[in-house]
Design an enzyme around this catalytic site. Sequence first.
Site, PDB file in Angstrom:
ATOM      1  N   ILE A  34      -6.680  10.212  10.086  1.00  0.00           N
ATOM      2  CA  ILE A  34      -5.372  10.825   9.829  1.00  0.00           C
ATOM      3  C   ILE A  34      -5.516  11.955   8.821  1.00  0.00           C
ATOM      4  O   ILE A  34      -6.101  11.769   7.749  1.00  0.00           O
ATOM      5  CB  ILE A  34      -4.357   9.773   9.367  1.00  0.00           C
ATOM      6  CG1 ILE A  34      -4.165   8.770  10.502  1.00  0.00           C
ATOM      7  CG2 ILE A  34      -3.030  10.431   9.022  1.00  0.00           C
ATOM      8  CD1 ILE A  34      -3.254   7.645  10.172  1.00  0.00           C
ATOM      9  N   GLY A  56      -0.521   4.729  -0.890  1.00  0.00           N
ATOM     10  CA  GLY A  56      -1.754   5.166  -0.236  1.00  0.00           C
ATOM     11  C   GLY A  56      -1.464   6.325   0.713  1.00  0.00           C
ATOM     12  O   GLY A  56      -0.352   6.875   0.730  1.00  0.00           O
ATOM     13  N   GLN A  57      -2.458   6.668   1.519  1.00  0.00           N
ATOM     14  CA  GLN A  57      -2.337   7.852   2.384  1.00  0.00           C
ATOM     15  C   GLN A  57      -1.124   7.751   3.306  1.00  0.00           C
ATOM     16  O   GLN A  57      -0.320   8.668   3.398  1.00  0.00           O
ATOM     17  CB  GLN A  57      -3.622   8.040   3.217  1.00  0.00           C
ATOM     18  CG  GLN A  57      -3.623   9.353   3.992  1.00  0.00           C
ATOM     19  CD  GLN A  57      -4.743   9.462   5.024  1.00  0.00           C
ATOM     20  OE1 GLN A  57      -5.350   8.468   5.407  1.00  0.00           O
ATOM     21  NE2 GLN A  57      -5.012  10.673   5.475  1.00  0.00           N
ATOM     22  N   LYS A  77     -11.019  -4.764  10.642  1.00  0.00           N
ATOM     23  CA  LYS A  77     -10.028  -4.294  11.623  1.00  0.00           C
ATOM     24  C   LYS A  77     -10.161  -5.099  12.921  1.00  0.00           C
ATOM     25  O   LYS A  77      -9.160  -5.520  13.506  1.00  0.00           O
ATOM     26  CB  LYS A  77     -10.188  -2.794  11.883  1.00  0.00           C
ATOM     27  CG  LYS A  77      -9.826  -1.916  10.689  1.00  0.00           C
ATOM     28  CD  LYS A  77      -8.406  -2.153  10.202  1.00  0.00           C
ATOM     29  CE  LYS A  77      -7.983  -1.236   9.076  1.00  0.00           C
ATOM     30  NZ  LYS A  77      -6.698  -1.629   8.461  1.00  0.00           N
ATOM     31  N   GLY A  91       0.857  -1.195   0.000  1.00  0.00           N
ATOM     32  CA  GLY A  91       0.000   0.000   0.000  1.00  0.00           C
ATOM     33  C   GLY A  91       0.884   1.232   0.000  1.00  0.00           C
ATOM     34  O   GLY A  91       0.574   2.264   0.591  1.00  0.00           O
ATOM     35  N   ILE A 147      -2.194  -7.195  -3.562  1.00  0.00           N
ATOM     36  CA  ILE A 147      -1.958  -7.857  -2.285  1.00  0.00           C
ATOM     37  C   ILE A 147      -2.577  -9.259  -2.248  1.00  0.00           C
ATOM     38  O   ILE A 147      -2.142 -10.125  -1.490  1.00  0.00           O
ATOM     39  CB  ILE A 147      -2.458  -6.974  -1.108  1.00  0.00           C
ATOM     40  CG1 ILE A 147      -1.685  -7.329   0.145  1.00  0.00           C
ATOM     41  CG2 ILE A 147      -3.943  -7.066  -0.863  1.00  0.00           C
ATOM     42  CD1 ILE A 147      -0.228  -7.133   0.053  1.00  0.00           C
ATOM     43  N   TYR A 173     -15.380  -2.413   6.901  1.00  0.00           N
ATOM     44  CA  TYR A 173     -14.005  -1.974   7.203  1.00  0.00           C
ATOM     45  C   TYR A 173     -13.685  -2.241   8.685  1.00  0.00           C
ATOM     46  O   TYR A 173     -12.655  -2.830   9.020  1.00  0.00           O
ATOM     47  CB  TYR A 173     -13.896  -0.482   6.879  1.00  0.00           C
ATOM     48  CG  TYR A 173     -12.615   0.190   7.309  1.00  0.00           C
ATOM     49  CD1 TYR A 173     -11.402  -0.109   6.712  1.00  0.00           C
ATOM     50  CD2 TYR A 173     -12.641   1.187   8.294  1.00  0.00           C
ATOM     51  CE1 TYR A 173     -10.237   0.551   7.098  1.00  0.00           C
ATOM     52  CE2 TYR A 173     -11.471   1.838   8.683  1.00  0.00           C
ATOM     53  CZ  TYR A 173     -10.286   1.513   8.087  1.00  0.00           C
ATOM     54  OH  TYR A 173      -9.132   2.164   8.461  1.00  0.00           O
TER      55      TYR A 173
HETATM   56  N1  SER Z   1      -9.844   7.044   8.405  1.00  0.00           N
HETATM   57  C1  SER Z   1     -10.608   5.836   8.456  1.00  0.00           C
HETATM   58  C2  SER Z   1     -11.937   5.987   7.832  1.00  0.00           C
HETATM   59  O1  SER Z   1     -12.543   7.008   8.025  1.00  0.00           O
HETATM   60  C3  SER Z   1     -10.780   5.396   9.866  1.00  0.00           C
HETATM   61  O2  SER Z   1      -9.766   4.544  10.175  1.00  0.00           O
HETATM   62  O3  SER Z   1     -12.365   5.091   7.198  1.00  0.00           O
END
Ligand code: SER
Length: 312
Positions: free
Chosen positions: A169, A11-12, A143, A8, A51, A139
Amino acid sequence: MKKIIVTGAFGQIGSELIPVLNDRYGKKNVVAVGHHNIPKSYDGILEKAEITDLKKIERIIKKHNAGIIYHLVSILSAKGEKDPQLTWQVNMNGLKNILDLAVSYNLKVFWPSSIAAFGPTTPRENTPQITVLEPTTMYGITKMAGEGLCHYYFLKYSLDVRSLRYPGIISWKTEPGGGTTDYAVAIFYEAIIKGKYRCFVKKETILPMMYMDDAVQATIKLMEAPAQKITIRTSYNLAAISFRADELAQEIQKHLPLKVEYVPDHRQKIADSWPKSIDDSFARRDWGWRHRYDLAKMVSAMLKNLRKKLNK
Ligand code: SER
């Protein structure tokens, strides 16, 4: 030195972690593994792979004699709701592949979890390290399950896997990427480009957030800590700042004119299922985590860097 692999990579988080890893450990020791958005100008070691392509990832690990892997590939919360099947496949099967390879090739692993692992039944203020995890997004489910899998691989195979529950973030290098907390990134682009922003969460919405430089610093600090200091093998709570959406807007308005309209959409429900603030005392105690950016400092840094990037 054994090499560091970053999946990744573009990515960000990858886009900002890699330059710091390059500076710290030398460009020749860092291998970027990416699939999307590979910048033409990227001049470090690069491997193109998805991946889910286990064989290819294994070849990359062997070819570069890898010792550490930062496995950052992930589909975020709002985007994940559009295709939950794909989100499971990429986030979970991707992680399982990496953990299995890490056991076979004796790799140390970093994997990001998130505040999305929590859900509406979790205490929302000062959320404890050990608490209820009943997420309501795919998501978040990946996690939560991923944390369990990391913990299991640590117990069963003594795998040195370490993880952080990142808050939202805030960063300027990559564009907002399908997360719920990304309103706090998008607002900066719109403020600079248009002077107005249509915010997809209510103005009272409070979520835990962090400036990217702090997130990168935390990641490296965790990975460099001696193994005996790591008491959490699911994922560490990590916190810096919490603010209301309109507090962020007001802070930006100290620097430039900005009109904000609050028009909550489906992402409001996701935001409402997550904590407002996080107790990260385990991270502070175990490996000396300290954040550096408060709201005012984060906003100044974002505006400065984004103006430069956008030539505004
Ligand atoms: N930044 C993520 C989201 O908003 C949270 O982990 O999906």
